[in-house]
Design an enzyme around this catalytic site. Structure first.
Site, PDB file in Angstrom:
ATOM      1  N   ASP A 137      -4.116  28.833  19.570  1.00  0.00           N
ATOM      2  CA  ASP A 137      -2.787  28.794  20.171  1.00  0.00           C
ATOM      3  C   ASP A 137      -2.898  29.810  21.520  1.00  0.00           C
ATOM      4  OD1 ASP A 137      -1.941  26.804  18.345  1.00  0.00           O
ATOM      5  OD2 ASP A 137      -1.154  28.683  16.997  1.00  0.00           O
ATOM      6  N   LYS A 138      -1.853  29.625  22.330  1.00  0.00           N
ATOM      7  CA  LYS A 138      -1.670  30.254  23.713  1.00  0.00           C
ATOM      8  C   LYS A 138      -1.669  31.801  23.241  1.00  0.00           C
ATOM      9  CE  LYS A 138       1.751  31.611  26.833  1.00  0.00           C
ATOM     10  NZ  LYS A 138       3.302  31.912  26.896  1.00  0.00           N
TER      11      LYS A 138
END
Length: 304
Positions: A137-138
């Protein structure tokens, strides 16, 4: 491909964006606002604001134009390359960086940085994910393996499918544990009540996470999570499922949490077989400074 929707309002009332979002689950409030601003949503053949109060008898026409094609631009992002050979790259992704371009993140992604670093990246079926075989994820930091050619991509994807890779994460989670080890075996699918979230769902795909409690603090714990599968948001969903959501997680955690830049989750260890030599390779990445500082604060608070 352009999509068209038409809604005939019978008795619903409320803001235009809220009514549409409730009727058409595939459209987020953000997307609806964008369509309204571009005059792609008409009420009774007239452009209105998102705050327009819908009335019974209104006719709403919605046009969703095709997404703009993503352009892959090489950008110097000073990537932290941990290892590289003729087949693979291992990169330590910083927190806050998206892995590949998407509608909401057209540039400054890991892929943009990889394109600047090398011209050798495996083809991607989607076109905008060259070299990418798995994602984090970011707001998750840590290690990713990248394929430089199609042979390497096939090998790494096969290793992922056969669950022979090593992927270990460190996470700060809410609460304390009574047991030191555990296994979460619960399928994950889209949350039917929130399209932005994943959730434990009987109709979802099999997902297994092993966890070990490393340290316990006042109200929080440091855990090591080992992935057996790699579903979207797997650790975040599974830890919430057992009552220990990740600290700082804006999507799955409580509002009262540790201050940071998103969830405290770090892909610390990555192991795989080199696609050509079949030699086992294993790498570790140190915790980001903000993660390490938060642990120091928790240790200090626990002593007092």
């Amino acid at each position: 491909m352009t999509e068209n929707y038409q809604l005939v309002i019978e008795k619903e009332k409320g803001r235009l964006d809220k009514v549409i979002a409730e009727k058409i689950k595939d459209l987020s409030r953000t997307k609806i606002k964008e369509l309204v601003n571009d005059k792609n949503i008409l009420v009774n053949n007239k452009a209105e604001k998102v705050s327009y109060k819908v009335q019974a008898g209104d006719l709403i026409d919605i046009t969703v134009p095709p997404a703009k094609p993503l352009s892959l631009e090489a950008q110097n992002l000073n990537l932290d390359i941990v290892y590289e050979d003729a087949d693979v790259i291992v990169v330590n992704k910083p927190q806050g960086m998206v892995v590949h371009p998407s509608a909401g993140h057209p540039d400054h992604t890991l892929v943009n940085g990889l394109l600047y670093h090398t011209h050798e990246l495996a083809d991607s079926p989607e076109g905008f994910r060259p070299g990418i075989v798995h994602r984090i994820d970011k707001d998750t930091s840590g290690l990713l393996m990248v394929a430089k050619n199609d042979k390497a991509r096939e090998s790494l994807e096969k290793q992922l499918a056969e669950k022979i890779n090593k992927r270990e994460y460190l996470a700060i989670v809410h609460g304390n544990f009574e047991t030191k080890n555990g296994v979460i075996d619960a399928p994950i699918g889209r949350n039917p009540n929130n399209r932005k979230q994943m959730a434990v769902n009987t109709k979802g795909k099999a997902a297994v996470t092993h966890f070990t409690v490393l340290e316990q603090f006042k109200d929080y714990s440091l855990v090591k999570c080992v992935l057996e599968t790699g579903r979207t948001h797997q650790i975040r969903v599974h830890m919430k499922y057992i009552g220990h959501p990740l600290a700082g997680d804006p999507l799955y955690g409580p509002k009262k949490t540790l201050t940071g830049h998103g969830q405290f989750l770090h892909a610390e260890t990555l192991g795989f077989y080199q696609p050509s030599t079949h030699k086992w390779l294993e790498f570790s990445a140190p915790l980001p400074a903000i993660f390490e500082k938060q642990l120091e604060n928790l240790r200090r608070e626990t002593k007092h």
